[in-house]
Design a protein around this motif. Structure first.
Motif, PDB file in Angstrom:
ATOM      1  N   GLU A 124      -2.323   4.520   3.887  1.00  0.00           N
ATOM      2  CA  GLU A 124      -2.137   4.278   2.299  1.00  0.00           C
ATOM      3  C   GLU A 124      -2.444   5.506   1.702  1.00  0.00           C
ATOM      4  O   GLU A 124      -1.771   5.730   0.574  1.00  0.00           O
ATOM      5  CB  GLU A 124      -3.239   3.211   2.110  1.00  0.00           C
ATOM      6  N   LYS A 125      -3.388   6.390   2.367  1.00  0.00           N
ATOM      7  CA  LYS A 125      -3.930   7.673   1.839  1.00  0.00           C
ATOM      8  C   LYS A 125      -2.749   8.561   1.690  1.00  0.00           C
ATOM      9  O   LYS A 125      -2.469   9.167   0.757  1.00  0.00           O
ATOM     10  CB  LYS A 125      -4.982   8.015   2.748  1.00  0.00           C
ATOM     11  N   GLU A 126      -1.825   8.618   2.636  1.00  0.00           N
ATOM     12  CA  GLU A 126      -0.621   9.527   2.681  1.00  0.00           C
ATOM     13  C   GLU A 126       0.395   9.228   1.928  1.00  0.00           C
ATOM     14  O   GLU A 126       1.114   9.688   1.165  1.00  0.00           O
ATOM     15  CB  GLU A 126      -0.292   9.706   4.295  1.00  0.00           C
ATOM     16  N   LEU A 127       0.645   7.960   1.993  1.00  0.00           N
ATOM     17  CA  LEU A 127       1.658   7.243   1.038  1.00  0.00           C
ATOM     18  C   LEU A 127       1.268   7.461  -0.505  1.00  0.00           C
ATOM     19  O   LEU A 127       2.037   8.032  -1.261  1.00  0.00           O
ATOM     20  CB  LEU A 127       1.967   5.734   1.035  1.00  0.00           C
ATOM     21  N   ALA A 128      -0.064   7.448  -0.799  1.00  0.00           N
ATOM     22  CA  ALA A 128      -0.546   7.725  -2.210  1.00  0.00           C
ATOM     23  C   ALA A 128      -0.387   9.282  -2.504  1.00  0.00           C
ATOM     24  O   ALA A 128       0.083   9.726  -3.554  1.00  0.00           O
ATOM     25  CB  ALA A 128      -1.916   7.614  -2.339  1.00  0.00           C
ATOM     26  N   ARG A 129      -0.629  10.213  -1.426  1.00  0.00           N
ATOM     27  CA  ARG A 129      -0.463  11.537  -1.712  1.00  0.00           C
ATOM     28  C   ARG A 129       0.817  11.899  -1.937  1.00  0.00           C
ATOM     29  O   ARG A 129       1.011  12.783  -2.803  1.00  0.00           O
ATOM     30  CB  ARG A 129      -0.870  12.428  -0.396  1.00  0.00           C
ATOM     31  N   ILE A 130       1.841  11.438  -1.284  1.00  0.00           N
ATOM     32  CA  ILE A 130       3.422  11.880  -1.408  1.00  0.00           C
ATOM     33  C   ILE A 130       3.947  11.105  -2.710  1.00  0.00           C
ATOM     34  O   ILE A 130       5.190  11.355  -3.062  1.00  0.00           O
ATOM     35  CB  ILE A 130       3.988  11.789  -0.243  1.00  0.00           C
ATOM     36  N   GLY A 131       3.427  10.075  -2.996  1.00  0.00           N
ATOM     37  CA  GLY A 131       3.941   9.177  -4.122  1.00  0.00           C
ATOM     38  C   GLY A 131       4.951   8.538  -3.859  1.00  0.00           C
ATOM     39  O   GLY A 131       5.846   8.340  -4.532  1.00  0.00           O
ATOM     40  N   TYR A 132       4.898   7.691  -2.612  1.00  0.00           N
ATOM     41  CA  TYR A 132       6.193   7.041  -2.348  1.00  0.00           C
ATOM     42  C   TYR A 132       5.576   5.635  -1.742  1.00  0.00           C
ATOM     43  O   TYR A 132       4.388   5.665  -0.811  1.00  0.00           O
ATOM     44  CB  TYR A 132       7.011   7.636  -1.349  1.00  0.00           C
ATOM     45  N   ARG A 133       6.534   4.630  -1.685  1.00  0.00           N
ATOM     46  CA  ARG A 133       6.103   3.522  -1.073  1.00  0.00           C
ATOM     47  C   ARG A 133       7.437   2.876  -0.329  1.00  0.00           C
ATOM     48  O   ARG A 133       8.456   2.933  -0.878  1.00  0.00           O
ATOM     49  CB  ARG A 133       5.973   2.215  -2.186  1.00  0.00           C
ATOM     50  N   PRO A 134       7.367   2.834   0.862  1.00  0.00           N
ATOM     51  CA  PRO A 134       8.387   2.547   1.392  1.00  0.00           C
ATOM     52  C   PRO A 134       9.233   1.413   1.254  1.00  0.00           C
ATOM     53  O   PRO A 134       8.564   0.282   0.781  1.00  0.00           O
ATOM     54  CB  PRO A 134       8.090   2.466   3.061  1.00  0.00           C
ATOM     55  N   ARG A 135      10.528   1.120   1.196  1.00  0.00           N
ATOM     56  CA  ARG A 135      11.295   0.175   0.998  1.00  0.00           C
ATOM     57  C   ARG A 135      11.817  -0.689   1.928  1.00  0.00           C
ATOM     58  O   ARG A 135      11.914  -0.100   3.272  1.00  0.00           O
ATOM     59  CB  ARG A 135      12.396   0.560  -0.126  1.00  0.00           C
ATOM     60  N   PRO A 136      12.270  -1.888   1.988  1.00  0.00           N
ATOM     61  CA  PRO A 136      12.821  -2.426   3.156  1.00  0.00           C
ATOM     62  C   PRO A 136      13.834  -1.857   3.806  1.00  0.00           C
ATOM     63  O   PRO A 136      14.702  -1.258   3.085  1.00  0.00           O
ATOM     64  CB  PRO A 136      13.280  -3.758   2.509  1.00  0.00           C
ATOM     65  N   LEU A 137      13.856  -1.623   5.140  1.00  0.00           N
ATOM     66  CA  LEU A 137      14.484  -1.132   5.949  1.00  0.00           C
ATOM     67  C   LEU A 137      14.533   0.534   6.171  1.00  0.00           C
ATOM     68  O   LEU A 137      15.306   1.199   6.791  1.00  0.00           O
ATOM     69  CB  LEU A 137      15.960  -1.284   5.843  1.00  0.00           C
ATOM     70  N   ASP A 138      13.759   1.002   5.083  1.00  0.00           N
ATOM     71  CA  ASP A 138      13.336   2.598   5.283  1.00  0.00           C
ATOM     72  C   ASP A 138      12.894   2.874   6.817  1.00  0.00           C
ATOM     73  O   ASP A 138      12.208   1.861   7.250  1.00  0.00           O
ATOM     74  CB  ASP A 138      12.062   2.907   4.475  1.00  0.00           C
TER      75      ASP A 138
END
Length: 260
Positions: A124-138
């Motif tokens: 969660e920390k890394e996703l917040a840092r890059i500003g991205y939330r994985p979408r289905p099938l990413d």
């Protein structure tokens, strides 16, 4: 395609590398291949030909390799995780939908994780840092820094893998392919076994792999060169597995397509 930059994300199959299951690579030279082909044509088809009639007495080289389907960069199929799944019969690698393996990618920089497990909080920390939330099938790629040890014994002992909750966190987002530059998506054997012996908690044993008994997904293990990706997202990943009938894994030449 002229504007697309292809980045190789694969580690090689190399018989000179240290492996628990060593790779055997036998090579017939073009001259040896000519003699071999002459013998094969005579034995199987009753056809005679003299290798001396070929230019330079050479035909074609031939490589024979003995290796596991988990050597080099490869995709694990659900059938690798166990013989039965709560969702039904686990599929083999040749049965998986190809559109899982050509999808938008996101790479997470987890190079500070050290040796051991990576939990939900770190993801969660890394996703917040890059500003991205994985979408289905990413396709989610984990850059743990382990690839610097490829070819040495340390590659099999010094890396970080996902714990069970972190694996479920990504699967809850609809991710169906998770890749890592490490030997395994789970923590090293020694780390898991020591933790189990200290706690008696069976959930620490291969939690990322065993998640595949409950939920159908694939892992790409032994990636490389993840540092070469120019941005953490905005690229496509191609990791189509080799179609090995009835197998729990298949090799892949994984690449990133940047600039599409």
């Amino acid at each position: 395609m002229s504007d697309v930059h292809i980045i190789d994300l694969s580690s090689p199959v190399d018989a000179s590398f240290w492996e628990p299951d060593p790779v055997i690579h036998e090579i017939l030279t073009p001259a040896e291949g000519a003699r071999h082909m002459a013998e094969e044509m005579k034995t199987h088809f009753g056809i005679d030909f003299d290798p001396a009639d070929l230019p330079g007495g050479e035909l074609l080289s031939l490589d024979t390799l003995t290796l596991t389907s988990h050597t080099g960069t490869h995709v694990d199929a659900p059938s690798h995780y166990g013989s039965a799944g709560t969702y039904g019969v686990p599929r083999h690698i040749d049965q998986m939908p190809l559109d899982w393996f050509l999808r938008p990618g996101v790479v997470l920089d987890l190079t500070d994780a050290g040796t051991g497990v990576i939990g939900v909080e770190r993801i969660e920390k890394e996703l917040a840092r890059i500003g991205y939330r994985p979408r289905p099938l990413d396709i989610v790629l984990l850059n743990t820094g382990a690839s610097r040890y490829v070819g040495t014994p340390r590659y099999f002992t010094d890396f970080a893998g996902l714990d069970g909750p972190a694996t479920d966190y990504l699967l809850d987002l609809g991710v169906r392919v998770i890749g890592t530059d490490a030997w395994s998506l789970d923590a090293p054997f020694g780390h898991m076994l020591r933790t189990f012996q200290e706690t008696g908690d069976r959930s620490v044993l291969w939690p990322a792999h065993f998640a595949g008994r409950r939920r159908e997904y694939c892992q790409v293990e032994r990636l490389a060169n993840l540092d070469a990706l120019p941005e953490p997202f905005g690229f496509q990943v191609s990791c189509l597995p080799v179609k090995i009938a009835g197998a729990g894994a298949g090799w892949t030449r994984a690449v990133a397509l940047v600039g599409q």
